[in-house]
Design an enzyme around this catalytic site. Structure first.
Site, short mmCIF file in Angstrom:
data_model
loop_
_atom_site.label_atom_id
_atom_site.label_comp_id
_atom_site.label_asym_id
_atom_site.label_seq_id
_atom_site.Cartn_x
_atom_site.Cartn_y
_atom_site.Cartn_z
N GLN A 112 -6.38 -3.94 10.80
CA GLN A 112 -5.17 -3.47 11.48
C GLN A 112 -5.42 -2.22 12.31
O GLN A 112 -4.50 -1.47 12.63
CB GLN A 112 -4.07 -3.19 10.45
N LYS A 117 0.82 -1.21 0.00
CA LYS A 117 0.00 0.00 0.00
C LYS A 117 0.85 1.26 0.00
O LYS A 117 0.49 2.25 -0.62
CB LYS A 117 -0.96 0.00 1.18
N THR A 118 2.00 1.22 0.67
CA THR A 118 2.87 2.39 0.63
C THR A 118 3.32 2.64 -0.80
O THR A 118 3.40 3.77 -1.26
CB THR A 118 4.11 2.16 1.52
N ARG A 161 3.73 -9.07 10.42
CA ARG A 161 5.01 -8.38 10.23
C ARG A 161 6.09 -9.33 9.72
O ARG A 161 7.13 -8.93 9.24
CB ARG A 161 5.54 -7.75 11.54
N ASP A 205 -2.96 7.72 4.48
CA ASP A 205 -2.47 6.38 4.78
C ASP A 205 -3.07 5.95 6.12
O ASP A 205 -3.48 6.78 6.91
CB ASP A 205 -0.93 6.45 4.88
N GLU A 206 -3.10 4.64 6.38
CA GLU A 206 -3.59 4.12 7.66
C GLU A 206 -4.95 4.71 8.03
O GLU A 206 -5.18 5.14 9.16
CB GLU A 206 -2.59 4.42 8.79
#
Length: 725
Positions: free
Chosen positions: A247, A32-33, A599, A216-217
């Site tokens: 998340q 996504k980044t 992660r 983002d997020e």
DNA sequence: GCATCGGATTTTTTT
DNA sequence: AATCCGATGC
């Protein structure tokens, strides 16, 4: 240049999505980044949007920096000028620029949690409330929640008597912030949201400017942030939100993953794009992740898949207690490194609470292995660092009372409660803040002679003179020069460095802060202080050193590591006991574990203990309920042998049992077999040299230096050492 | 005004 | 176990 190279279909779709609202639901490790940066690059490079007209909001400063660098890598220097930062930093910038519309001036300072607590305590005592019954931290949390919901003091809803109290404290607290020309973290969002609401002209100016707004997020935005985004994108309506409801782990801070649903309601025409392909983890790890998150209700189902190989099974390991849990983790890392299967820097050890880091640190220290710790003892939390920053804040804004209180007697000048009280009442009499009064006293002490006792007078005038000299020169000096003047003229070095190792460390920290200030040669004190106030722990994570990282699950969000250990998978720890009676909180605990699991790229270890110590005393604990949601077939349980041996002796004196089991009925004399200088071979750690050896408790304890690992201490009866040469 | 001691209290997570 | 707070004594 092809800005779509190497992207899958869904990612490409997101990058080139047309005008209007776009919601990208991105699973962990789905790039996504990358999508965000490529989209910015695409807007500038292909669509001809000027960087000036783009706003991108991230969760951490580090993410913002990274994104900027990547865009510039793709497009070159012409891509500079995108407004890129955290919500808080972006809002701070807007508020300084628009201070004329606000009840404070553009020199405002940002209060940290200590400052906030100080203020709340003052208000509570001013209102004659009992701080035992109304705990300042709890009140502050309630205020913070209200602010995140955009509730102003006057509108604070009253359902219980406690609400009444909170409201009164909230009102007083907010007034006090204004007297200090200060805002807290939440105010940055709150004031900006209301600024854009109350001033259509201002809103229109920003909304016109930001042709494209990217976030983002998104799942971790709170109501204030959501409203801000809506306002800022209200003219062009091009809002591009990326997030993953699974998340969402900041509910306690007002974050509401329902903003994802709200987005779909508020923008029914939004394009929704799903990123499900994972580029990070092995299938084994993804399967465990899905097993963990699946029981959460009301999820929009996602199926994560990867083209990576199956990979290794996820390891499950049980230890006797939390101390052994830590040493198991360190030993496992050492042995993987020793067998050259991983590099130390590949490893992250994650835990629910910061307190859990202590035993891990001890285990690393004991094994003489280096590590780095994220958070906890933060650099900016150090006394000496806070002192110097407080001085600088005071120079920048003399109305900053918490800073004044912090430094007025540091180094000790003989100012105590009494003198402070006099200072405060005198200041009030002539409608000045204590800082302003001191400033006046410093410039012309004579006129205040009658108002203060002789002793206090001398001390206060002396401090005032220091302060006023710095303040009158602040315009000509950069942050570094101001800091040097402060350190020099307060004789801070002599005060903080008493010649001990700790003193030396403290001075080193001051020098580190000085190094940071030296990067602000051509910027203002205001910018320096603002950046310091808004740095987060995650911003300080550096990947350069080749050593394992210790961090909380929260701090791990957005990161990835080849090898991940999640420790403390016990009831009460993860899930944390504070979430037992709140189903929403319990779901968030589950998401937290999901974040941790996802992660990991190659290897994942889930570790729990039979006993854990809380408040100094050990207690038996249950394995985490989340573990039972993972099918046995997905796990490789390595604990059975050790568990049986240890659980058999839990109710006995362990030393005695070890002795009995090892040498039943035998004589109690053993001979030393290893001597300093001898070369030995360890089945796991390889070749090493004996540094020293001694007999203890019917066993031989040998310190061995291994080439790759440094010094290790082993028990000869267990280590299976071989003599060489 | 400052140092020391004992007792209470603490542990969620952080921009 | 470690830190914070308040009371006490100098």
């Amino acid at each position: 240049m092809d800005l779509l190279a190497g992207l899958n279909t869904q990612q490409q779709q997101a990058v080139i999505a047309g005008l209007g609202p776009v919601l990208v639901m991105a699973g962990p490790g789905s790039g996504k980044t990358r999508v965000l940066t490529q989209r910015i690059a695409y807007l500038i490079g292909k669509m001809g949007v000027r960087p000036y007209n783009i706003l991108a909001v991230t969760f951490t400063n580090k993410a913002a920096r990274e994104m900027e660098n990547r865009v510039i890598n793709l497009l070159g220097e012409s891509a500079r000028g995108v407004t890129l930062g955290t919500f808080h930093a972006t809002c701070a910038r807007i508020l300084r620029r628009e201070a004329e519309h606000l009840p404070f001036n553009s020199n405002f300072v940002i209060f940290d949690e200590d400052d906030q607590m100080g203020l709340v305590k003052r208000v509570i005592s001013d209102l004659n409330l009992d701080d035992k019954q109304y705990r300042p931290l709890a009140i502050l949390n309630s205020i913070s929640n209200a602010k995140n919901e955009l509730i102003l003091p006057d509108e604070y809803p009253l359902q219980t008597y406690r609400d009444e109290v909170v409201k009164r404290v909230y009102i007083g607290y907010q007034q006090m912030l204004l007297t200090n020309n200060a805002v807290d973290f939440d105010d940055l969002l709150l004031y900006t949201a209301f600024l854009l609401d109350d001033n259509p002209a201002v809103r229109e100016r920003y909304a016109r400017r930001y042709e494209h707004v990217l976030v983002d997020e998104f799942q971790d935005t709170n109501l204030a942030q959501y409203v801000l985004l809506r306002r800022l994108s209200s003219h062009h309506n091009n809002i591009f939100a990326v997030g993953d409801a699974d998340q969402s782990i900041y509910r306690w801070r007002g974050a509401d993953y329902r903003n994802v649903l709200r987005f779909e309601q508020d923008y029914p025409d939004a394009q929704v794009i799903l990123l499900e392909q994972n580029y990070r983890s092995t299938q084994q790890i993804l399967d465990v992740a899905m097993a963990v998150i699946d029981p959460n209700p009301n999820r929009s189902p996602k199926r994560l898949f990867t083209e990576r190989s199956e990979g290794l099974k996820v390891m499950l390991h049980e230890t006797y207690d939390d101390r052994q849990e830590a040493s198991f983790i360190v030993d496992t890392i050492a042995s993987l490194v020793g067998r050259q299967q991983i590099k130390p820097g590949d490893v992250a050890v994650m835990y629910r609470t910061n307190a859990q880091s202590r035993l891990l640190e001890e285990a690393f220290l004991h094994a003489r292995l280096p590590y780095k710790l994220v958070g906890a003892q933060r650099f900016y939390g150090r006394r000496e660092v806070k002192d110097i920053i407080a001085y600088m804040r005071l120079v920048h804004n003399p109305n900053d009372e918490p800073s004044l209180l912090r430094v007025i007697n540091v180094p000790p000048r003989g100012v105590g409660d009494k003198t402070l009280q006099v200072l405060r009442t005198q200041a009030q009499k002539i409608s000045l803040t204590p800082g302003e009064l001191l400033f006046q006293m410093g410039r012309d002490g004579e006129q205040f002679k009658a108002t203060f006792p002789h002793r206090a007078m001398i001390i206060l005038v002396g401090f005032g003179e220091l302060l006023s000299r710095w303040i009158t020169q602040v315009g000509e000096l950069d942050p570094l020069k101001i800091m040097d003047r402060i350190i020099d003229e307060t004789d801070y070095h002599a005060y903080i460095d008493d010649g001990t190792d700790e003193g030396n460390d403290r001075w080193e920290n001051v020098m580190e802060l000085r190094r940071l200030a030296s990067e602000y040669q051509d910027r203002t004190l205001s910018e320096f202080l603002e950046n310091i106030a808004l740095v987060s722990d995650q911003d300080t994570i550096e990947t350069s050193a080749n050593v394992p990282t210790l961090l909380t699950l929260h701090a791990a969000k957005g990161l990835e590591y080849p090898v991940v250990f999640i420790s403390g998978l016990n009831e009460g720890t993860l899930p944390h006991s504070r979430s037992f009676d709140d189903p929403e909180a319990m779901q968030e605990e589950r998401r937290l574990l999901y974040v941790g699991v996802t992660r990991a790229k190659d290897r994942l270890y889930l570790v729990y203990a039979q006993n854990r110590s809380a408040f100094g005393y050990p207690d038996p604990v249950e394995p985490s309920r989340f573990l039972s949601d993972i099918p046995d077939t997905l796990l490789d349980d390595t604990s059975s042998l050790r568990t049986m041996r240890l659980s058999n002796m839990t109710s006995f004196d362990s030393k005695k049992i070890q002795w009995e089991s090892k040498r039943p009925g035998g004589a109690s004399v053993i001979l030393q077999r290893y001597h300093a200088g001898a070369h030995v071979q360890h089945p796991v750690w390889g070749d090493g040299m004996v540094l020293s050896s001694r007999i203890q408790d019917d066993d031989e304890i040998v310190d061995i230096f291994f080439e790759n690992l440094g010094m290790k201490r082993v028990a000869a009866s267990l280590a299976n050492l071989k003599m060489k040469g």
